[in-house]
Design a protein around this motif. Structure first.
Motif, PDB file in Angstrom:
ATOM      1  N   THR A  71       0.832  -1.212   0.000  1.00 37.63           N
ATOM      2  CA  THR A  71       0.000   0.000   0.000  1.00 37.63           C
ATOM      3  C   THR A  71       0.865   1.260   0.000  1.00 37.63           C
ATOM      4  O   THR A  71       0.587   2.223  -0.716  1.00 37.63           O
ATOM      5  N   THR A  72       1.937   1.238   0.783  1.00 36.85           N
ATOM      6  CA  THR A  72       2.871   2.379   0.811  1.00 36.85           C
ATOM      7  C   THR A  72       3.461   2.619  -0.578  1.00 36.85           C
ATOM      8  O   THR A  72       3.512   3.753  -1.068  1.00 36.85           O
ATOM      9  N   MET A  73       3.884   1.536  -1.214  1.00 34.04           N
ATOM     10  CA  MET A  73       4.480   1.651  -2.550  1.00 34.04           C
ATOM     11  C   MET A  73       3.443   2.116  -3.584  1.00 34.04           C
ATOM     12  O   MET A  73       3.764   2.892  -4.484  1.00 34.04           O
ATOM     13  N   LEU A  74       2.209   1.650  -3.443  1.00 31.65           N
ATOM     14  CA  LEU A  74       1.141   2.077  -4.357  1.00 31.65           C
ATOM     15  C   LEU A  74       0.880   3.585  -4.222  1.00 31.65           C
ATOM     16  O   LEU A  74       0.811   4.300  -5.221  1.00 31.65           O
ATOM     17  N   VAL A  75       0.739   4.053  -2.975  1.00 32.78           N
ATOM     18  CA  VAL A  75       0.486   5.487  -2.753  1.00 32.78           C
ATOM     19  C   VAL A  75       1.628   6.305  -3.351  1.00 32.78           C
ATOM     20  O   VAL A  75       1.414   7.276  -4.086  1.00 32.78           O
ATOM     21  N   ASN A  76       2.853   5.892  -3.065  1.00 35.29           N
ATOM     22  CA  ASN A  76       4.026   6.602  -3.563  1.00 35.29           C
ATOM     23  C   ASN A  76       4.049   6.634  -5.097  1.00 35.29           C
ATOM     24  O   ASN A  76       4.314   7.670  -5.716  1.00 35.29           O
TER      25      ASN A  76
END
Length: 443
Positions: free
Chosen positions: A115-120
């Motif tokens: 999720t962190t990588m997706l948001v970024n």
């Protein structure tokens, strides 16, 4: 002001650099040996340090202590600091004082890295000046010291949240909560749950909490505790008054207005859990005013995290998959759930109080053989020896892969999804995943 940093890993070094930049007198102390990479950074920045022990006389002179998330609160030196009323905080607490950037904080037992990588990924595509860090990549403190980001996208573990006082993300995400790290929480699940929810404790009505509305543990906590933030749930099962949900297999976002984002069939990452990660990321991006088309394109062309259901190679019709990042039972549940072929499952490592019984229906349905990869495999063998005919114990990635190669037949999948920490045989889950990939390539 004297800042003492305990632990010279990624977060400790970041805090030391930021502390020096902000005029603190900094001293770094690590009970273990500091890696060459970090030692060099300390020397280049002329920051005094020690390794191999904690000099109490120097540590107790501190005005403030930043402790690494890896150090439990119950160790003697931390208890002594607390008794002396010397504040002990986490690196994210320390760094948050020195940035005006918007903070997006993402926690949960599983899915937080993706999720962190997706948001970024979405924010970068939208040309927003964003930095990604925390429990992944560069530490938050190092980012604050070296860059002026408009948005910080932070993956946060419960250990990092344990050391906060005023830290407040503008947008907080809780992906899910399942038993993990219970060894750090006196084997009480509620302690771990409370720890995760610290992410929202300082939020106000102007902030947002995005969470899984299909997760009973999360729902119960919210029902029994006061949350000041604006609640934006996501769900695969029900339509919501506001939040993210599915309608005719399309992701719908509903806050102020209702928007259809995309069909789940075009998501780059497959599986129910990844649909949820995509919903959380889409809702976050939407709150940060990213256009719908940019969100859709980003979710269609995203490449997943390494060591998370990562396809390695197909050899003689057998697919090898590296899911070394599955360090708890729930993560492995997702992995087994997404298997479409007979599976040779490589499992084991340091057990953090695991209950393997919830995997039983999936193991019965999908797993043809189990290869144990750990020093103590008794619990795994005991749990599954009645449902799986073949269980083999191995003591290294190379041996495990060779055994899997002998057992697997054309059309099968060999899945490394350990459900355990890696520290008995490997340095980290990355090291375990890399050794697995290396062994597969050498077949």
């Amino acid at each position: 002001m004297k800042l003492v940093v305990l632990g010279a890993g990624e977060s400790g070094i970041g805090a030391a650099i930021l502390g020096k930049k902000k005029g603190f007198e900094v001293f770094v102390s690590d009970k273990g040996i500091i890696t060459q990479k970090y030692k060099q950074v300390l020397l280049n920045n002329e920051i005094p340090f020690e390794e191999g022990n904690h000099s109490e006389d120097k540590i107790f002179e501190a005005d403030i202590v930043m402790k690494s998330p890896g150090i439990p609160d119950k160790v003697a030196i931390i208890q002594e600091l607390i008794e002396r009323k010397i504040p002990v905080i986490s690196e994210i607490e320390f760094a948050s004082k020195y940035t005006n950037g918007i903070i997006v904080g993402i926690t949960g037992s599983n899915g937080k890295t993706t999720t962190t990588m997706l948001v970024n990924h979405i924010l970068k595509k939208a040309k927003i000046n964003a930095g990604m860090g925390g429990n992944i990549g560069e530490s938050f403190a190092a980012q604050v010291a070296e860059n002026e980001y408009d948005v910080h996208v932070l993956e946060l573990s419960s250990f990092q949240l344990d050391g906060i006082v005023n830290f407040t993300p503008h947008i907080a995400i809780i992906t899910n909560i399942t038993p993990d790290h219970l060894d750090r929480y006196n084997y009480k699940f509620e302690n771990y749950v409370n720890s995760k929810f610290r992410i929202t404790e300082n939020q106000t009505a102007q902030d947002f909490l995005i969470f899984d509305a299909d997760d009973e543990v999360i729902l119960n906590w919210i029902k029994n505790n006061k949350v000041k933030a604006t609640l934006l749930p996501f769900s695969l099962k029900k339509e919501l008054e506001q939040g993210a949900y599915l309608k005719d297999d399309n992701i719908i976002l509903k806050y102020i207005k209702e928007e259809k984002i995309m069909s789940i069939s075009t998501l780059a990452l497959k599986g129910k859990h990844n649909t949820k990660n995509a919903m959380a990321a889409a809702m976050t991006a939407s709150l940060l005013k990213v256009r719908k088309n940019t969100i859709r394109e980003s979710l269609e062309d995203f490449e997943g995290a390494e060591h998370r259901l990562e396809s390695v190679l197909k050899i003689n019709g057998v697919q090898y998959v590296n899911d070394s990042k599955a360090t708890n039972v729930n993560a492995t549940f997702y992995a087994l759930d997404s298997m479409k072929t007979p599976t040779v499952w490589i499992v084991g490592g340091v057990d953090k109080g695991n209950d393997y019984l919830e995997l039983m229906p999936l193991v019965r349905e999908k797993v043809k053989a189990i290869i144990c990869l750990g020093i103590d495999n008794q619990k795994i063998v005991h749990t599954f020896n009645n449902v799986v005919d073949l269980i083999v114990e191995t003591a290294g990635a190379e041996e495990a892969v060779k055994v899997a190669y002998k057992i697997a037949e054309k059309g099968d999948t060999v899945l490394l999804s350990p459900a355990c920490a890696s520290f008995d045989l490997f340095e980290s889950y990355e090291d375990r995943g890399n050794k697995f990939k290396q062994a597969v390539r050498e077949l």
